[in-house]
Design an enzyme around this catalytic site. Structure first.
Site, PDB file in Angstrom:
ATOM      1  N   SER A 166     -18.898 -46.991 -25.148  1.00  0.00           N
ATOM      2  CA  SER A 166     -18.892 -46.310 -25.658  1.00  0.00           C
ATOM      3  C   SER A 166     -17.834 -44.928 -25.918  1.00  0.00           C
ATOM      4  O   SER A 166     -17.073 -45.803 -26.894  1.00  0.00           O
ATOM      5  CB  SER A 166     -20.032 -45.417 -25.230  1.00  0.00           C
ATOM      6  OG  SER A 166     -20.994 -44.604 -25.975  1.00  0.00           O
ATOM      7  N   ASP A 329     -28.854 -50.747 -29.726  1.00  0.00           N
ATOM      8  CA  ASP A 329     -28.420 -49.612 -29.626  1.00  0.00           C
ATOM      9  C   ASP A 329     -28.525 -48.058 -30.949  1.00  0.00           C
ATOM     10  O   ASP A 329     -28.590 -48.437 -31.630  1.00  0.00           O
ATOM     11  CB  ASP A 329     -26.250 -49.209 -29.928  1.00  0.00           C
ATOM     12  CG  ASP A 329     -26.014 -48.427 -29.104  1.00  0.00           C
ATOM     13  OD1 ASP A 329     -25.901 -47.424 -28.959  1.00  0.00           O
ATOM     14  OD2 ASP A 329     -25.089 -49.426 -29.097  1.00  0.00           O
ATOM     15  N   HIS A 362     -28.368 -48.707 -25.959  1.00  0.00           N
ATOM     16  CA  HIS A 362     -26.510 -48.254 -25.740  1.00  0.00           C
ATOM     17  C   HIS A 362     -26.406 -49.117 -24.569  1.00  0.00           C
ATOM     18  O   HIS A 362     -25.496 -48.950 -24.112  1.00  0.00           O
ATOM     19  CB  HIS A 362     -26.449 -46.581 -25.785  1.00  0.00           C
ATOM     20  CG  HIS A 362     -25.200 -46.629 -26.173  1.00  0.00           C
ATOM     21  ND1 HIS A 362     -24.496 -46.536 -26.941  1.00  0.00           N
ATOM     22  CD2 HIS A 362     -24.288 -45.412 -25.451  1.00  0.00           C
ATOM     23  CE1 HIS A 362     -23.580 -45.693 -27.313  1.00  0.00           C
ATOM     24  NE2 HIS A 362     -22.956 -45.401 -25.844  1.00  0.00           N
TER      25      HIS A 362
END
Length: 383
Positions: A166, A329, A362
């Site tokens: 991320s 995601d 995610h």
């Protein structure tokens, strides 16, 4: 980019680690501002070899910190977020590599006793009061430069790999672009080499509830009531964005189209809304509203190399790269990683691409990362 608590149970064979402190007398930001007395926490796993060539840097996600693996105490209920892949005999083998991770500047968990960071909530040594919005805007490059200063203080000048999920993936790519002579391998997990217009505007929604809370007071709340309502709303939104609808629906199986409490009073919320708000309220206890705003801005400003063009930033990369996006995601959508990977390939760079699947959206890049263990270990061993 927010991790739900209670989903990261410590393995019996987790490493034991400790938080260390790194200090800089002063630090100049990418934007040219000076911050005095910068402090960040860091931890490490494994042993540094004689020529200091076995270093793997783990760069953390938006709401994370340097606790990437192991436990601080044997009786801890949870291990670091990537404990599944960091440790003896695991994909990132601590019998082979010296693994290191660093708390970011403006870390979200500034009130977590296991986090050491400098940001708006820190005391400005020139005034004796919290910086608030006088703290300069920081970028992903600034996170990288603090890490670089720490590594240099340890006599390290080469990274076997830099790996991050991320917001950590932005840092990993920035490392490879800004300091190509340092980085031999780069792994971007649930990430991207840039923020497109859609993602910049989506991230802005995370900041809005804080700014609309009257207690925020343009960032000057340290002598009064913090903007807890705005921060809770922001963290609830981040949490929902970080997971896939399949997960929300799975953990709230009793939800019905009509709930009696919600029907009887407009002031009552649905059970799933209460659930998200409760998770967010717990997280808000260790967070700081201004820190959230600064993390949002650092992410929005990201472009590989922090230069004039994406082409320029990616062309600087010499490292072998591996992209591990999550196929469902909803924050950093897989098209971003795929486009970055394809651009690198078009530039003649050595780049690989492999998608992670699972119900978490995610968060598959954190909670389901072990499914990429073989791909990751093979990549780290490749010549």
């Amino acid at each position: 980019m927010l991790i739900l608590s209670g989903f990261n149970h410590a393995a019996a064979d987790s490493l034991l680690t400790e938080k260390k402190r790194f200090e800089l007398d002063q630090f100049t930001t990418f934007g040219g501002k000076t911050i005095r007395q910068v402090q960040v926490g860091w931890e490490s796993y494994g042993e540094l070899n004689a020529d200091k060539s076995n270093v793997i840097l783990i760069t953390h996600f938006f709401s994370g910190n340097s606790h990437a693996a192991g436990k601080y105490h044997p009786d801890d209920t949870e291990a670091g977020y990537w404990d599944a892949i960091i440790g003896p005999g695991k994909a990132i083998d601590t019998e082979q590599y010296f693994v290191l991770s660093v708390d970011s500047l403006v870390n979200l968990g500034v009130h977590d006793p296991n986090v050491i960071t400098t940001g708006p909530a820190s005391i400005n040594p020139d005034t004796g009061k919290p910086y608030a919005l006088d703290f300069p805007v920081v970028t992903i490059r600034d996170f990288v430069n603090v890490q670089k200063a720490l590594l240099e203080s340890l006599g390290i000048s080469k990274l076997h790999a830099v790996i991050g999920p991320s917001m950590g993936s932005l840092q990993a790519i920035e490392w490879a672009s800004a300091y190509p002579d340092w980085v031999e391998r780069m792994v971007s997990v649930i990430g991207s080499g840039y923020m497109d217009a859609w993602t910049v505007s989506a991230l802005e929604h995370w900041a809005t509830p804080i700014k609309l809370d009257a207690n925020w007071n343009n960032g000057n709340y340290y002598d009064g009531e913090p903007p807890l309502k705005g921060m809770t709303a922001s963290l609830a939104l981040i949490t929902q964005n970080a997971v896939h609808p399949d997960f929300i629906n799975q953990v709230n199986p009793e939800h019905q189209p009509i709930e009696t409490a919600a029907l009887e009073d407009i002031g009552n919320s649905h059970q799933v809304v209460n659930w998200l708000n409760q998770l967010a309220a717990e997280r808000a206890k260790i967070a700081d509203a201004n820190h959230i705003l600064y993390l949002v801005r650092a992410s929005q400003l990201y472009l590989a190399g922090q230069g004039s063009s994406l082409q320029q930033g990616l062309n600087s990369i010499q490292a072998k790269t591996l992209f591990l996006p999550a196929d469902n995601d909803l924050i950093l959508m897989p098209y971003l990683a795929k486009d970055t990977h394809q651009r690198l390939r078009s530039l003649g760079k050595n780049s690989q691409y492999h998608e992670i699947s699972g119900p978490l959206g995610h968060l598959n890049g954190v909670r389901q990362i072990d499914q990429a263990s073989t791909v990751l270990s093979d990549f780290l061993a490749s010549e």
